[in-house]
Design an enzyme around this catalytic site. Structure first.
Site, PDB file in Angstrom:
ATOM      1  N   GLU A   1       0.747  -1.302  -0.201  1.00 34.89           N
ATOM      2  CA  GLU A   1       0.016   0.208   0.301  1.00 34.89           C
ATOM      3  C   GLU A   1       1.053   1.095  -0.198  1.00 34.89           C
ATOM      4  O   GLU A   1       2.017   1.771   1.700  1.00 34.89           O
ATOM      5  CB  GLU A   1      -1.458  -0.146   0.734  1.00 34.89           C
ATOM      6  CG  GLU A   1      -2.189   1.397   1.104  1.00 34.89           C
ATOM      7  CD  GLU A   1      -2.695   0.884   2.653  1.00 34.89           C
ATOM      8  OE1 GLU A   1      -2.981   2.427   2.452  1.00 34.89           O
ATOM      9  OE2 GLU A   1      -2.542   0.626   3.412  1.00 34.89           O
TER      10      GLU A   1
ATOM     11  N   LYS B   1      -8.505 -15.791  15.770  1.00 32.77           N
ATOM     12  CA  LYS B   1      -8.328 -15.275  14.805  1.00 32.77           C
ATOM     13  C   LYS B   1      -9.804 -14.538  14.280  1.00 32.77           C
ATOM     14  O   LYS B   1     -11.150 -14.982  13.986  1.00 32.77           O
ATOM     15  CB  LYS B   1      -7.754 -16.092  13.819  1.00 32.77           C
ATOM     16  CG  LYS B   1      -6.380 -16.604  14.243  1.00 32.77           C
ATOM     17  CD  LYS B   1      -6.251 -18.114  12.908  1.00 32.77           C
ATOM     18  CE  LYS B   1      -4.404 -18.410  13.044  1.00 32.77           C
ATOM     19  NZ  LYS B   1      -4.053 -18.337  14.328  1.00 32.77           N
TER      20      LYS B   1
ATOM     21  N   ASP C   1       1.668 -14.712  12.851  1.00 33.16           N
ATOM     22  CA  ASP C   1       0.519 -15.039  12.039  1.00 33.16           C
ATOM     23  C   ASP C   1       0.051 -13.865  11.174  1.00 33.16           C
ATOM     24  O   ASP C   1      -0.500 -13.220  12.294  1.00 33.16           O
ATOM     25  CB  ASP C   1       0.118 -15.994  13.068  1.00 33.16           C
ATOM     26  CG  ASP C   1      -1.502 -16.770  11.977  1.00 33.16           C
ATOM     27  OD1 ASP C   1      -1.615 -16.190  10.511  1.00 33.16           O
ATOM     28  OD2 ASP C   1      -1.549 -17.620  13.033  1.00 33.16           O
TER      29      ASP C   1
ATOM     30  N   HIS D   1      -2.582  10.785  -1.208  1.00 36.43           N
ATOM     31  CA  HIS D   1      -2.908   8.760  -1.947  1.00 36.43           C
ATOM     32  C   HIS D   1      -3.119   8.957  -3.929  1.00 36.43           C
ATOM     33  O   HIS D   1      -2.184   7.946  -3.832  1.00 36.43           O
ATOM     34  CB  HIS D   1      -4.402   8.291  -1.821  1.00 36.43           C
ATOM     35  CG  HIS D   1      -4.176   7.296  -0.139  1.00 36.43           C
ATOM     36  ND1 HIS D   1      -4.061   6.392  -0.426  1.00 36.43           N
ATOM     37  CD2 HIS D   1      -3.956   8.516   1.069  1.00 36.43           C
ATOM     38  CE1 HIS D   1      -3.583   5.518   0.969  1.00 36.43           C
ATOM     39  NE2 HIS D   1      -3.673   6.527   1.820  1.00 36.43           N
TER      40      HIS D   1
END
Length: 582
Positions: free
Chosen positions: A261, A393, A469, A567
């Site tokens: 990004e 998660k 993770d 951006h």
């Protein structure tokens, strides 16, 4: 050259036609001693060890000690039992012990050529440069009537022969036809890189799609075997940028961020600069405990409640801790919290796990306790070692309230002139935007732990760079960002509170070369020998500090109306990337 290649390929076939006479081998070949001494030694050892283990078993049952809790002498006795048992099997059946005494390669080479070899048995000494090109590049010779795979044994350990693309071509065809399972290539070939290349080519033929843009070379596939990724066909390249220095707790850190990004690293870097010139940030680790919550079921709700009271009774905690802690040098049980739903009981174990993230560690401890509880509650039915009350998660209120992993708060006071010159906005605008966006707006959206601007952006980037993770970004990004005007409204107090940052500096992806290098950059590589757990706690504070910098910069861009402009400048490109890569 073709003649030479074919002759080299046929070497294993010629070797395999020899017969091996096992009639001259004896069980006593296991030790270089006379037969009667060897037999006497192993017979005595076997019966002595069996007698000792039976005595120890009876003693443990009488003292209510779990059978799996072993002393050093117990481990030695078990090893001696296994050794003597194998010898005795060899004494009554020569062929069994031969597989342990005689090198596997020599034994297999000398077996009869007419044996029915499985198709998945593939020779491991073929070239280190497998065929991963187009089919036309691999087809050197037409297929033989009898597959060359039938001539070669997977376990032969002979000097490496020159590579034959004909051999790899047959393996690829066997994978495509389903005769050789793709997942077994590593174990059958004994070469992880070659297995990945063959699997890759087979996948391209099956799917009809090219993987030309996915790199294969330049990666050590041995490092992921059996621990990080199964059935690899290459690896994905993610650029790593550096934000910083981040001045945190009087120490400077260069923060690695793996992301695709645009503007993310630049924005976080600006936040780090604002924190640095304002004197730095400070952090506190409030809690350090990984959790696992099995679900158990009883015949009645009353019986489930009895177990709940038993587990939450302080008088029982010490005994449960001893059982739990026996599973690891670092696992230390901290608390047990129960929740009941009818006749089902959810038991949330919390424990410290040293410098590991700790999911496997806590799971082993929980399994020990479950086995122990079966003695007191034989009617307990363990439905699952994880009942989602952990919660792993998944966004969950229990993590937001109770915490999971490392609970961290990080704060800084940004001076008025820094807000104006570096962040290009003012304190009043930031405070108002934070209230209406991060607090009120998130509440309107029904957010769970999402009272922030973009904490998950920074968490994900650092997680990928340091081998964490990535899926645990969900709960690790739980964050509430607070902003308040201080010092008569001139300066800005900004803080992030993150109750469930799940990180480790050992195990999993942290031991891969690239990720290990990023951890080394931060000074938290591996386990801390001086203070176990301090490296993972330090990493958690760095994550929180980077999130603080990212929040500060993005909120300033929004307050100043710079988000879209920045951006469009950094996250867009007029360059034709496809042409550049080709």
């Amino acid at each position: 050259m073709d003649v030479q290649r074919k002759s080299m390929i046929q070497v294993p076939h010629k070797l395999s036609t020899k017969k091996y006479d096992s009639s001259s081998s004896k069980a006593s070949d296991a030790l270089p001693l006379p037969l009667y001494l060897t037999n006497a030694l192993f017979f005595t050892l076997f019966f002595s060890v069996v007698y000792y283990l039976l005595l120890r078993w009876r003693e443990k049952i009488r003292n209510s000690v779990p059978l799996h809790v072993l002393t050093l002498s117990d481990i030695g006795a078990i090893v001696a039992f296994v050794t003597s048992f194998i010898y005795l099997l060899g004494f009554f059946g020569i062929t069994f012990v031969q597989s342990l005494i005689i090198p596997r390669a020599a034994h297999d080479i000398l077996e009869d050529d007419d044996d029915d070899h499985e198709l998945e048995e593939v020779h491991p000494f073929m070239r280190n440069e497998p065929c991963a090109a187009a089919p036309s590049d691999c087809q050197i010779a037409s297929p033989k009537p009898k597959s060359i795979l039938d001539k070669i044994d997977a376990a032969d350990q002979l000097p490496a022969l020159p590579f034959s693309s004909e051999v790899d071509e047959e393996i690829i065809k066997s994978v495509v036809e389903g005769k050789i399972p793709s997942y077994s290539l590593e174990s059958q070939l004994g070469d992880t890189r070659r297995a990945a290349a063959i699997r890759r080519e087979a996948l391209q033929r099956i799917s009809g799609k090219s993987l030309a843009g996915l790199p294969l070379e330049g990666f050590d596939y041995d490092t992921i075997l059996g621990q990080c990724c199964e059935m690899p066909v290459g690896y994905v390249q993610i650029p790593v940028g550096i934000a910083g220095p981040l001045l945190l707790d009087d120490r400077e850190f260069s923060v690695p961020m793996a992301t695709t990004e645009g503007c993310l690293v630049a924005s976080t870097n600006r936040g780090c600069k604002a924190i640095y010139v304002s004197g730095g940030a400070s952090s506190v680790v409030l809690r350090d405990a990984m959790t696992r919550a099995p679900v158990v079921r009883f015949g009645t709700a009353k019986r489930a409640a009895e177990l709940k009271f038993f587990l939450e009774d302080p008088l029982n905690f010490e005994a449960l801790s001893l059982v739990f802690n026996s599973s690891s040098r670092f696992a230390r049980l901290q608390s047990i919290k129960c929740a009941i739903a009818g006749k089902n009981l959810y038991i949330r174990f919390s424990c410290s796990t040293g410098d590991a993230m700790g999911m496997n560690m806590v799971s082993k401890g929980v399994q020990n306790v479950m086995d122990f509880l079966h003695k007191e509650f034989p009617d307990m039915d363990v439905i699952g070692i994880s009942g989602n009350y952990c919660s792993d998660k998944k966004p969950a209120a229990v993590n937001w309230i109770e915490g999971r992993g490392k609970s961290v708060v990080c704060e800084a006071i940004i001076k008025e002139e820094v807000v104006k010159k570096v962040l290009k906005t003012d304190v009043e605008s930031l405070v108002e935007l934070n209230m209406l966006k991060n607090l009120t707006g998130s509440a309107m959206a029904g957010a769970l732990g999402g009272f922030n601007a973009h904490a998950s952006n920074i968490v994900s980037a650092i997680f990928i760079a340091t081998g964490q993770d990535p899926a645990q970004n969900i709960e690790s990004s739980h964050c509430i960002t607070m902003m308040e005007a201080v010092n008569d409204g001139k300066d800005l107090h900004v803080s992030v509170t993150m109750p469930s940052i799940e990180v480790g500096t050992v195990g999993g992806g942290t031991q891969l070369a690239s990720q290990s290098a990023c951890l080394n950059l931060l000074g938290v590589k591996g386990a801390s020998k001086e203070a176990p757990g301090s490296n993972s706690r330090q990493l958690a504070t760095i994550v929180a500090g980077a999130v603080l910098a990212g929040e500060l910069s993005l909120m300033s861009a929004l307050a100043a109306g710079q988000l879209v402009k920045s951006h469009m400048k950094y996250n867009r490109s007029n360059k034709d990337v496809s042409k550049a890569s080709s």
